[in-house]
Design a protein around this motif. Sequence first.
Motif, PDB file in Angstrom:
ATOM      1  N   ALA A  56       0.822  -1.215   0.000  1.00 33.13           N
ATOM      2  CA  ALA A  56       0.000   0.000   0.000  1.00 33.13           C
ATOM      3  C   ALA A  56       0.852   1.259   0.000  1.00 33.13           C
ATOM      4  N   ALA A  57       1.991   1.211   0.661  1.00 32.10           N
ATOM      5  CA  ALA A  57       2.851   2.399   0.732  1.00 32.10           C
ATOM      6  C   ALA A  57       3.320   2.837  -0.651  1.00 32.10           C
ATOM      7  N   SER A  58       3.441   1.877  -1.574  1.00 29.25           N
ATOM      8  CA  SER A  58       3.906   2.210  -2.920  1.00 29.25           C
ATOM      9  C   SER A  58       2.919   3.108  -3.663  1.00 29.25           C
ATOM     10  N   LEU A  59       1.633   3.018  -3.298  1.00 34.79           N
ATOM     11  CA  LEU A  59       0.614   3.781  -4.010  1.00 34.79           C
ATOM     12  C   LEU A  59       0.713   5.273  -3.715  1.00 34.79           C
ATOM     13  N   TYR A  60       1.228   5.617  -2.557  1.00 36.57           N
ATOM     14  CA  TYR A  60       1.242   7.020  -2.149  1.00 36.57           C
ATOM     15  C   TYR A  60       2.219   7.859  -2.952  1.00 36.57           C
ATOM     16  N   VAL A  61       3.026   7.220  -3.763  1.00 31.60           N
ATOM     17  CA  VAL A  61       3.871   7.967  -4.693  1.00 31.60           C
ATOM     18  C   VAL A  61       3.003   8.606  -5.776  1.00 31.60           C
ATOM     19  N   TYR A  62       1.870   7.968  -6.071  1.00 34.44           N
ATOM     20  CA  TYR A  62       1.001   8.404  -7.168  1.00 34.44           C
ATOM     21  C   TYR A  62      -0.320   8.996  -6.680  1.00 34.44           C
TER      22      TYR A  62
END
Length: 233
Positions: A56-62
């Motif tokens: 989920a943390a990866s999504l916060y880049v976008y």
Amino acid sequence: MSTRDADPAPRSRRERPAKAALTREGIIEVALAILERDGLSKVTMRRIAAELDTGAASLYVYVRNTEDLHAQILDALLGGMAPVPTGGSWRERLHRLLAEYGTVLVAHPQIARLTMTTHPVGANYFRLVETILGLLGEGGVPDRSAAWGVDLLLASVTATAVEHGGAADSEGTDALSLLAANIAITPGGAYPRIVALGDEMLSGTGIERFAWGIDVLLNGLLDTPRSATGERS
């Protein structure tokens, strides 16, 4: 042949298909699929990440946060609106455009409710606003009035969509029947105007009432100039 010989050889991670790179568009595409399948309550960062086989943390880049996610979902839905009409007067075209916007919201009542507190952002939403401003300008609405008026128009459509979205026709009919029944037994002495105008209050189709409401706003924008300071004198 031994059991060991029959076992498949371990598969190296390097031999597995590479995961597709994360993109904003890909995230929203998955979010829309979850929305259509399971409803907005299931559209979470964790659920989207699971479908994309990532954290989920990866999504916060976008996507900055859930509010940003919802705004982008609405913008993506607006991308499916029919092309802007070209025939007819500016008022007729604006009516059709706003009706199309309302259709999108009625089909997604949870998203419609969110737009009451979350301003959509994105190319599709800005294109919608730009088109409305152009049609208002074509109709002679002063730029300063149009700048405020576009918000009034969209808010009116959103409120209508929230009121009617997601409810079955029978439920709407039952609600009107209940209102009519209560008006019929309302004491005229206490509420004379309600009793006198009861039939008119319940008259007209949803489409007729929607179109009339838009015309009320448009007529007001044409005839109610803003003061020099933006405040009522």
